[in-house]
Design a protein around this motif. Structure first.
Motif, PDB file in Angstrom:
ATOM      1  N   ASN A 112      -6.139  22.432  27.463  1.00  0.00           N
ATOM      2  CA  ASN A 112      -7.196  23.147  27.183  1.00  0.00           C
ATOM      3  C   ASN A 112      -6.888  24.762  27.028  1.00  0.00           C
ATOM      4  OD1 ASN A 112     -10.015  24.058  27.016  1.00  0.00           O
ATOM      5  ND2 ASN A 112     -10.253  24.550  29.159  1.00  0.00           N
ATOM      6  N   GLY A 113      -5.486  25.010  26.225  1.00  0.00           N
ATOM      7  CA  GLY A 113      -5.107  26.120  26.071  1.00  0.00           C
ATOM      8  C   GLY A 113      -4.189  26.615  26.936  1.00  0.00           C
ATOM      9  N   LEU A 114      -4.204  26.028  28.057  1.00  0.00           N
ATOM     10  CA  LEU A 114      -3.218  26.572  29.269  1.00  0.00           C
ATOM     11  C   LEU A 114      -1.634  26.045  28.965  1.00  0.00           C
ATOM     12  CD1 LEU A 114      -5.152  25.349  32.247  1.00  0.00           C
ATOM     13  CD2 LEU A 114      -4.988  27.636  31.470  1.00  0.00           C
ATOM     14  N   THR A 115      -0.749  26.752  29.494  1.00  0.00           N
ATOM     15  CA  THR A 115       0.514  26.443  29.274  1.00  0.00           C
ATOM     16  C   THR A 115       1.068  25.374  30.390  1.00  0.00           C
ATOM     17  OG1 THR A 115       1.345  28.154  30.763  1.00  0.00           O
ATOM     18  CG2 THR A 115       1.187  28.828  28.283  1.00  0.00           C
ATOM     19  N   LYS A 116       2.045  24.878  30.509  1.00  0.00           N
ATOM     20  CA  LYS A 116       2.408  24.006  31.615  1.00  0.00           C
ATOM     21  C   LYS A 116       2.406  24.806  32.930  1.00  0.00           C
ATOM     22  CE  LYS A 116       6.221  21.187  33.306  1.00  0.00           C
ATOM     23  NZ  LYS A 116       7.973  20.866  32.757  1.00  0.00           N
ATOM     24  N   HIS A 117       3.008  26.097  32.921  1.00  0.00           N
ATOM     25  CA  HIS A 117       3.307  26.788  34.099  1.00  0.00           C
ATOM     26  C   HIS A 117       1.976  27.233  34.641  1.00  0.00           C
ATOM     27  CE1 HIS A 117       4.793  29.736  36.862  1.00  0.00           C
ATOM     28  NE2 HIS A 117       4.118  30.599  36.342  1.00  0.00           N
ATOM     29  N   GLN A 118       0.920  27.545  33.443  1.00  0.00           N
ATOM     30  CA  GLN A 118      -0.127  27.948  34.052  1.00  0.00           C
ATOM     31  C   GLN A 118      -0.892  26.817  34.689  1.00  0.00           C
ATOM     32  OE1 GLN A 118      -1.628  29.331  30.391  1.00  0.00           O
ATOM     33  NE2 GLN A 118      -1.546  31.737  30.764  1.00  0.00           N
ATOM     34  N   PHE A 119      -0.800  25.744  34.053  1.00  0.00           N
ATOM     35  CA  PHE A 119      -1.655  24.504  34.660  1.00  0.00           C
ATOM     36  C   PHE A 119      -1.142  24.252  36.051  1.00  0.00           C
ATOM     37  CE2 PHE A 119      -2.391  19.764  34.320  1.00  0.00           C
ATOM     38  CZ  PHE A 119      -3.691  19.852  34.866  1.00  0.00           C
ATOM     39  N   LEU A 120       0.179  24.275  36.239  1.00  0.00           N
ATOM     40  CA  LEU A 120       0.604  23.746  37.578  1.00  0.00           C
ATOM     41  C   LEU A 120       0.191  24.639  38.440  1.00  0.00           C
ATOM     42  CD1 LEU A 120       4.287  22.442  36.383  1.00  0.00           C
ATOM     43  CD2 LEU A 120       2.348  21.221  37.122  1.00  0.00           C
TER      44      LEU A 120
END
Length: 404
Positions: free
Chosen positions: A256-264
């Motif tokens: 949904n447009g998030l990076t892996k770091h943002q999602f975690l």
């Protein structure tokens, strides 16, 4: 309080039973289906999809009439035969991992309407309507509703004794499952079984919510006909201790447009996030979730586990409320094309492979719901999120047919 009845079933000739029965039609991929239809003239798939190549673009009415005609043809050729008397059946499926044993009987539409037979899943109106038309035009049903009942020691003892008797059928299918069917035709025995179920306050649908809803709709439309068979629908009744409840795992196409770091980082608000690297990790308890993202497995353990209702505390609902909706933007679990579901009976390596092939971005593994959760939801008229449970056993088509 629960009413069950014997019925005059239609079933395969004894020498052809292993050739007739099939998995549910939807379980076959196109190549498997073509093979069965090309090389096995006795397969019940010929009834479910007669002249399949020519009927792919036909109307529903044309297809259903063709099913009816092919079914009549199987009866005329004595591939299928009808019982002379109304009976129950005791049916056992012996798979490599488990043994499932239950009673095939007619269950009451009145009990369904009065919530003696309880539900925990929602239904789609168009699917209910479609299968109602199918039942009306074909005049039969061969996929029983899977219904569970509370543990009953008397029934358990009776089943143990009955299984020592000579069966009507004993055969093995290509997946190496062994199937055994005993006929229960003694009137005193039938009455005793009915008394056991009459003493039960509630039964619970485990699988087959659309089939039972379609049977009710057909009853309401056609009950003026006086056809007593419409008052019941065929069910496979099994003790709640014998069910196998799997989870449905989820795989999502993107973040949904998030990076892996943002999602975690976002997940860390509600979960303790532990990187499991290459360990094939599945949740080992309620309120824990597995995740596969960017070639690594993660354990997600919920921080706050106090909820106001059994629905709010359901793991599938928690994943939706904490992750799928707010972070990944999924609002419609049933129709959003960004989410797919994998039954928990499949190995998690399948989820890993699908993510590794980059068609999907992330996969989630859930802990299966318990029978007590399912019953509490049903008792409180609450509905599970779509694709919350995958429940076995799955019954073979064409083994026992209920005519309408």
């Amino acid at each position: 309080m629960a009413k069950i009845v014997p019925f005059k079933a239609v079933r395969p000739a004894r020498d052809k039973v292993s050739l007739v029965v099939s998995r549910s039609y939807d379980d076959y991929n196109p190549a498997e289906l073509a093979s069965q239809l090309d090389y096995n003239p006795f397969s019940f798939l010929h009834v479910l999809n007669p002249a399949y190549i020519n009927l792919l673009k036909a109307s529903a009415e044309t297809r259903f009439k063709s099913v009816h005609n092919k079914y009549a043809e199987f009866k005329e050729e004595h591939v299928l035969k009808k019982e002379a008397d109304a009976v129950f059946y005791l049916y056992e499926i012996h798979s490599k991992n488990r043994v499932y044993t239950g009673i095939i009987a007619g269950t009451s539409i009145e009990d369904y309407q009065n919530n003696v037979i309880k539900k925990h899943e929602d239904t789609l109106p168009y699917r209910v309507e479609y299968f109602k038309d199918y039942l009306h035009m074909t005049g039969f049903n061969t996929e029983p509703v899977l219904i569970t009942y509370p543990e009953n020691k008397e029934l358990e003892q009776w089943i143990g004794v009955k299984k020592q008797k000579r069966p009507l059928y004993l055969f093995t299918t290509l997946n190496r499952d062994k199937h055994t069917l005993w006929r229960v035709k003694d009137k005193a025995e039938i009455l005793w079984i009915q008394e056991q179920f009459a003493a039960m306050e509630s039964l619970y649908i485990a699988d087959g919510h659309h089939r039972s809803a379609s049977a009710e709709m057909l009853y309401e439309e056609d009950k003026i006909s006086g056809n007593g068979n419409l008052n019941y629908f065929m069910s496979f009744l099994i003790s709640e201790n014998d069910l196998k409840i799997y989870e449905y795992n989820r795989i999502i196409h993107d973040l949904n447009g998030l990076t892996k770091h943002q999602f975690l980082h976002a997940l860390a608000k509600d979960f303790i996030v532990e990187n499991k690297a290459q360990e094939l990790w599945k949740p080992d308890a309620k309120f824990s979730f597995g995740m596969y993202l960017d070639s690594e497995f993660y354990a997600l353990r919920l921080k706050e586990t106090q909820f106001g209702s059994v629905l709010e505390a359901l793991d599938a609902q928690i994943l939706y409320e904490k992750v799928l909706h707010p972070l990944l933007g999924i609002t419609d679990l049933r129709n959003d094309s960004r989410i797919e579901y994998i039954p928990g009976s499949k190995p998690i390596t399948q989820i890993k492979q699908m993510v590794d092939e980059e068609e999907y971005e992330v996969g989630f593994m859930l802990f299966p719901a318990s029978i007590s959760e399912i019953k509490e939801l049903a008792d409180n008229n609450l509905i599970m999120p779509p694709k919350s449970t995958y429940i076995e056993p799955k019954i073979r088509s064409g083994l026992v047919v209920y005519e309408l």
